[in-house]
Design a protein around this motif. Structure first.
Motif, mmCIF file in Angstrom:
data_model
loop_
_atom_site.group_PDB
_atom_site.id
_atom_site.type_symbol
_atom_site.label_atom_id
_atom_site.label_comp_id
_atom_site.label_asym_id
_atom_site.label_seq_id
_atom_site.Cartn_x
_atom_site.Cartn_y
_atom_site.Cartn_z
ATOM 1 N N LYS A 175 2.314 20.970 8.630
ATOM 2 C CA LYS A 175 2.718 22.276 8.135
ATOM 3 C C LYS A 175 1.764 22.699 7.016
ATOM 4 C CE LYS A 175 7.539 20.852 8.749
ATOM 5 N NZ LYS A 175 8.858 20.669 8.072
ATOM 6 N N PRO A 176 1.648 23.994 6.766
ATOM 7 C CA PRO A 176 0.784 24.430 5.657
ATOM 8 C C PRO A 176 1.160 23.778 4.329
ATOM 9 C CG PRO A 176 1.319 26.292 7.045
ATOM 10 C CD PRO A 176 2.135 25.129 7.559
ATOM 11 N N GLU A 177 2.422 23.481 4.133
ATOM 12 C CA GLU A 177 2.836 22.851 2.877
ATOM 13 C C GLU A 177 2.423 21.382 2.765
ATOM 14 O OE1 GLU A 177 4.731 24.580 5.020
ATOM 15 O OE2 GLU A 177 6.776 23.735 5.165
ATOM 16 N N ASP A 178 1.855 20.832 3.830
ATOM 17 C CA ASP A 178 1.300 19.474 3.754
ATOM 18 C C ASP A 178 -0.110 19.482 3.163
ATOM 19 O OD1 ASP A 178 2.838 18.833 6.919
ATOM 20 O OD2 ASP A 178 3.515 18.100 4.962
ATOM 21 N N THR A 179 -0.656 20.650 2.936
ATOM 22 C CA THR A 179 -1.984 20.753 2.341
ATOM 23 C C THR A 179 -1.997 20.116 0.962
ATOM 24 O OG1 THR A 179 -2.556 22.768 3.555
ATOM 25 C CG2 THR A 179 -3.727 22.365 1.481
ATOM 26 N N ALA A 180 -2.897 19.163 0.774
ATOM 27 C CA ALA A 180 -2.964 18.420 -0.486
ATOM 28 C C ALA A 180 -4.126 17.443 -0.432
ATOM 29 C CB ALA A 180 -1.663 17.652 -0.718
ATOM 30 N N VAL A 181 -4.429 16.880 -1.590
ATOM 31 C CA VAL A 181 -5.310 15.721 -1.644
ATOM 32 C C VAL A 181 -4.429 14.491 -1.480
ATOM 33 C CG1 VAL A 181 -6.922 14.375 -3.015
ATOM 34 C CG2 VAL A 181 -6.968 16.881 -3.125
ATOM 35 N N TYR A 182 -4.770 13.658 -0.530
ATOM 36 C CA TYR A 182 -3.997 12.455 -0.231
ATOM 37 C C TYR A 182 -4.704 11.245 -0.831
ATOM 38 C CZ TYR A 182 -0.940 15.007 2.912
ATOM 39 O OH TYR A 182 -0.005 15.875 3.425
ATOM 40 N N TYR A 183 -3.933 10.456 -1.572
ATOM 41 C CA TYR A 183 -4.462 9.287 -2.261
ATOM 42 C C TYR A 183 -3.859 8.011 -1.688
ATOM 43 C CZ TYR A 183 -5.915 12.636 -5.840
ATOM 44 O OH TYR A 183 -6.487 13.685 -6.509
ATOM 45 N N TYR A 202 0.853 -1.186 0.000
ATOM 46 C CA TYR A 202 0.000 0.000 0.000
ATOM 47 C C TYR A 202 0.890 1.238 0.000
ATOM 48 C CZ TYR A 202 -4.001 -2.895 1.311
ATOM 49 O OH TYR A 202 -4.997 -3.840 1.326
ATOM 50 N N GLY A 203 0.409 2.264 -0.687
ATOM 51 C CA GLY A 203 1.140 3.515 -0.692
ATOM 52 C C GLY A 203 0.202 4.692 -0.500
ATOM 53 N N TRP A 204 0.772 5.772 -0.011
ATOM 54 C CA TRP A 204 0.067 7.047 0.072
ATOM 55 C C TRP A 204 0.838 8.060 -0.767
ATOM 56 C CZ3 TRP A 204 -4.601 8.042 2.254
ATOM 57 C CH2 TRP A 204 -5.113 7.127 3.175
ATOM 58 N N PHE A 205 0.096 8.778 -1.572
ATOM 59 C CA PHE A 205 0.657 9.864 -2.379
ATOM 60 C C PHE A 205 -0.180 11.112 -2.112
ATOM 61 C CE2 PHE A 205 3.589 7.584 -5.228
ATOM 62 C CZ PHE A 205 3.221 6.280 -4.941
ATOM 63 N N ARG A 206 0.348 12.261 -2.451
ATOM 64 C CA ARG A 206 -0.432 13.484 -2.282
ATOM 65 C C ARG A 206 -0.188 14.415 -3.461
ATOM 66 N NH1 ARG A 206 2.797 16.341 2.812
ATOM 67 N NH2 ARG A 206 4.690 16.949 1.642
ATOM 68 N N GLN A 207 -1.166 15.266 -3.692
ATOM 69 C CA GLN A 207 -1.043 16.245 -4.771
ATOM 70 C C GLN A 207 -1.576 17.591 -4.291
ATOM 71 O OE1 GLN A 207 -2.823 15.124 -8.530
ATOM 72 N NE2 GLN A 207 -1.409 16.460 -9.642
ATOM 73 N N ALA A 208 -0.687 18.545 -4.249
ATOM 74 C CA ALA A 208 -1.062 19.905 -3.877
ATOM 75 C C ALA A 208 -1.492 20.657 -5.135
ATOM 76 C CB ALA A 208 0.110 20.606 -3.216
ATOM 77 N N PRO A 209 -2.277 21.707 -4.990
ATOM 78 C CA PRO A 209 -2.736 22.467 -6.158
ATOM 79 C C PRO A 209 -1.573 22.960 -7.011
ATOM 80 C CG PRO A 209 -3.947 23.126 -4.211
ATOM 81 C CD PRO A 209 -2.850 22.210 -3.732
ATOM 82 N N GLY A 210 -1.635 22.662 -8.301
ATOM 83 C CA GLY A 210 -0.619 23.124 -9.217
ATOM 84 C C GLY A 210 0.688 22.367 -9.178
ATOM 85 N N LYS A 211 0.725 21.273 -8.407
ATOM 86 C CA LYS A 211 1.965 20.506 -8.286
ATOM 87 C C LYS A 211 1.757 19.067 -8.717
ATOM 88 C CE LYS A 211 4.043 23.256 -4.594
ATOM 89 N NZ LYS A 211 4.726 23.189 -3.267
#
Length: 124
Positions: free
Chosen positions: A84-92, A31-40
């Protein structure tokens, strides 16, 4: 097969959250977790083999996040800490039937199944 990610929300910087990943009717070997922040681009966060023998973390979260699995309930968790604020993202949540080697655990194209994502927002 469906993966369901849950547990996202709004949290203040320094806080914590626990994300959960459930697969309908079965378990996978990795299993893995990935994340995507806006514009990244999508970024690797953490991965675990179902055996529990191997865990891997992305550089930006190592020491703050922890991945685990609950064998009895067939769940995978991602504990987010010292947010942190930079952890803001959609986590998959993602999964594969293969027992990935270390070098492959961080590569999103090695995962066959993906959940819909859960949004984590960290306010400053």
């Amino acid at each position: 097969v469906q993966l369901q990610a849950s547990g996202g929300g709004l949290v203040q910087a320094g806080g914590s959250l626990r994300l959960a990943c459930a697969a309908s009717g079965r378990t996978f070997n990795t299993y893995g977790w990935f994340r995507q922040a806006p514009g990244k681009a999508r970024e690797f966060v953490a991965a675990i083999r179902w055996s529990g023998s191997t865990r891997r973390y992305g550089d930006s979260v190592a020491g703050r996040f922890s991945i685990s699995r609950d064998v009895a309930n067939k769940m995978v968790y991602l504990q987010l800490g010292s947010l942190k604020p930079e952890d803001t993202a959609v986590y998959y949540c993602a999964a594969t039937s293969g027992s990935l080697i270390w070098s492959s655990m961080a590569q999103e194209n090695t995962y066959d199944y993906w959940g819909q994502g859960t949004l984590v927002t960290v306010s400053s």
